[in-house]
Design a protein around this motif. Structure first.
Motif, PDB file in Angstrom:
ATOM      1  N   GLN A  37       0.822  -1.208   0.000  1.00 12.38           N
ATOM      2  CA  GLN A  37       0.000   0.000   0.000  1.00 12.38           C
ATOM      3  C   GLN A  37       0.858   1.261   0.000  1.00 12.38           C
ATOM      4  O   GLN A  37       0.515   2.262  -0.643  1.00 12.38           O
ATOM      5  CB  GLN A  37      -0.941  -0.004   1.206  1.00 12.38           C
ATOM      6  N   ASP A  91       0.574   4.112  -2.621  1.00 10.09           N
ATOM      7  CA  ASP A  91       0.077   5.376  -2.075  1.00 10.09           C
ATOM      8  C   ASP A  91       1.007   6.538  -2.411  1.00 10.09           C
ATOM      9  O   ASP A  91       0.552   7.616  -2.796  1.00 10.09           O
ATOM     10  CB  ASP A  91      -0.084   5.253  -0.558  1.00 10.09           C
ATOM     11  N   ASP A 102       0.610   7.609  -5.901  1.00  9.35           N
ATOM     12  CA  ASP A 102      -0.702   8.237  -6.085  1.00  9.35           C
ATOM     13  C   ASP A 102      -0.693   9.681  -5.593  1.00  9.35           C
ATOM     14  O   ASP A 102      -1.037  10.615  -6.326  1.00  9.35           O
ATOM     15  CB  ASP A 102      -1.758   7.416  -5.353  1.00  9.35           C
ATOM     16  N   VAL A 103      -0.293   9.883  -4.331  1.00  6.69           N
ATOM     17  CA  VAL A 103      -0.432  11.213  -3.720  1.00  6.69           C
ATOM     18  C   VAL A 103       0.700  12.159  -4.096  1.00  6.69           C
ATOM     19  O   VAL A 103       0.553  13.381  -4.004  1.00  6.69           O
ATOM     20  CB  VAL A 103      -0.522  11.092  -2.182  1.00  6.69           C
ATOM     21  N   ASP A 119      -2.138  12.587  -7.879  1.00  9.97           N
ATOM     22  CA  ASP A 119      -3.214  13.405  -7.314  1.00  9.97           C
ATOM     23  C   ASP A 119      -2.644  14.722  -6.775  1.00  9.97           C
ATOM     24  O   ASP A 119      -1.997  14.749  -5.722  1.00  9.97           O
ATOM     25  CB  ASP A 119      -3.924  12.635  -6.195  1.00  9.97           C
ATOM     26  N   LEU A 135      -7.093  12.445   3.162  1.00 12.63           N
ATOM     27  CA  LEU A 135      -7.295  11.034   2.833  1.00 12.63           C
ATOM     28  C   LEU A 135      -8.760  10.648   2.962  1.00 12.63           C
ATOM     29  O   LEU A 135      -9.284   9.877   2.150  1.00 12.63           O
ATOM     30  CB  LEU A 135      -6.436  10.154   3.745  1.00 12.63           C
ATOM     31  N   THR A 171     -10.923  12.397   0.097  1.00 17.66           N
ATOM     32  CA  THR A 171     -10.742  11.784  -1.219  1.00 17.66           C
ATOM     33  C   THR A 171     -11.053  10.287  -1.225  1.00 17.66           C
ATOM     34  O   THR A 171     -10.851   9.622  -2.249  1.00 17.66           O
ATOM     35  CB  THR A 171      -9.293  11.986  -1.697  1.00 17.66           C
ATOM     36  N   LYS A 230      -9.453   7.981  -0.013  1.00 18.33           N
ATOM     37  CA  LYS A 230      -8.264   7.147  -0.136  1.00 18.33           C
ATOM     38  C   LYS A 230      -7.977   6.374   1.153  1.00 18.33           C
ATOM     39  O   LYS A 230      -7.165   5.443   1.143  1.00 18.33           O
ATOM     40  CB  LYS A 230      -7.052   7.997  -0.520  1.00 18.33           C
ATOM     41  N   THR A 289      -9.008   3.059   0.263  1.00 18.01           N
ATOM     42  CA  THR A 289      -8.102   2.391  -0.680  1.00 18.01           C
ATOM     43  C   THR A 289      -6.818   1.950   0.018  1.00 18.01           C
ATOM     44  O   THR A 289      -6.286   0.876  -0.272  1.00 18.01           O
ATOM     45  CB  THR A 289      -7.750   3.338  -1.840  1.00 18.01           C
ATOM     46  N   TYR A 290      -6.334   2.772   0.948  1.00 19.77           N
ATOM     47  CA  TYR A 290      -5.098   2.466   1.683  1.00 19.77           C
ATOM     48  C   TYR A 290      -5.396   2.467   3.187  1.00 19.77           C
ATOM     49  O   TYR A 290      -4.931   3.340   3.924  1.00 19.77           O
ATOM     50  CB  TYR A 290      -4.009   3.492   1.361  1.00 19.77           C
TER      51      TYR A 290
END
Length: 244
Positions: free
Chosen positions: A129, A133, A136-137, A141, A157, A160, A162, A165-166
């Motif tokens: 993760q 992550d 992603d961030v 994003d 987090l 969004t 997320k 997701t994580y």
């Protein structure tokens, strides 16, 4: 020695920003700026001694780097290995400068301290993760750019989605947010013990000590509780010889 050492490359990040602030201050207040390429002249009482390195080297290496090394040594002397692992892990979650301090291995070392929440399976899931992550961030994003702290990161987090997701990364961020509160509560409890369990009351048992420390530490909470409520609760705990 604990693993709180940093490289010269990492130090240069702080040096560049400090140098810019000092130069801006000098320009604003009409203070002459030194010529960094000139040999450094060490002024003494009797003479000026010219050395074989530049002014830039003196301020960056002999002053800035040396102060950082002193601070790191002080941290190593004050904090044990477990505490250092916690601090290093929390620092790696910091999103300043687009997560420039992010280090998966240091985060995993911190996570190993939470045995009840991260078993061997969860550790592997967390590592996976973390890899996804950070891409992603940090790279995808843009809503996560220029955040000001872990509190803002945790809120973002959730906003969004997320954190779904994580989930293990989000759990780790929550642990990092709770750490200062937990440490502060322990320090307050130990400070209260010096006043409650003194020389005149050094034979009280643990249960009575706990009952005294909690109201002392949480004064703001107990201010809103009336004496009548406390008396009724105490009276209902067990039979007493007399009513208060």
């Amino acid at each position: 020695m604990n693993d709180t050492s940093i490289t010269n490359t990492e130090k240069n990040v702080g040096w560049d920003s400090l140098k810019e602030k000092v130069e801006a201050f000098c320009i604003k207040h009409s203070i002459p700026l030194p010529n960094y390429d000139e040999p450094y002249a060490n002024s003494g009482r009797l003479r000026r001694k010219v050395v074989d390195y530049t002014t830039l080297h003196h301020y960056r290496v002999d002053a800035f780097y040396k102060i950082i090394d002193w601070q790191l040594q002080e941290l190593n002397d004050r904090f044990n290995e477990v505490t250092s692992d916690l601090l290093n892990g929390v620092a790696c979650l910091n999103q300043i400068d687009t997560f420039s301090s992010f280090d998966i291995q240091k985060i995993l070392v911190m996570t190993k301290l939470y045995h009840d929440d991260f078993d061997e399976f969860n550790m592997r899931v967390l590592e996976n993760q973390l890899v996804k992550d950070i891409i992603d961030v940090r790279d995808i994003d843009k809503r996560f750019s220029n955040l000001s702290g872990l509190r803002v990161l945790s809120r973002k987090l959730v906003e969004t989605k997320k954190h779904l997701t994580y989930p293990l990364v989000f759990l780790l961020v929550k642990f990092a947010l709770l750490l200062p509160v937990a440490i502060g509560s322990v320090e307050r409890a130990f400070s209260a013990m010096k006043y409650i369990k003194n020389d005149l009351r050094n034979r009280m048992d643990d249960e009575f000590l706990d009952g005294c420390i909690v109201p002392y530490v949480e004064k703001r909470v107990f201010k809103n509780i009336s004496n009548e409520c406390i008396i009724e609760t105490f009276q209902g705990m067990k039979r007493h010889r007399m009513h208060l």
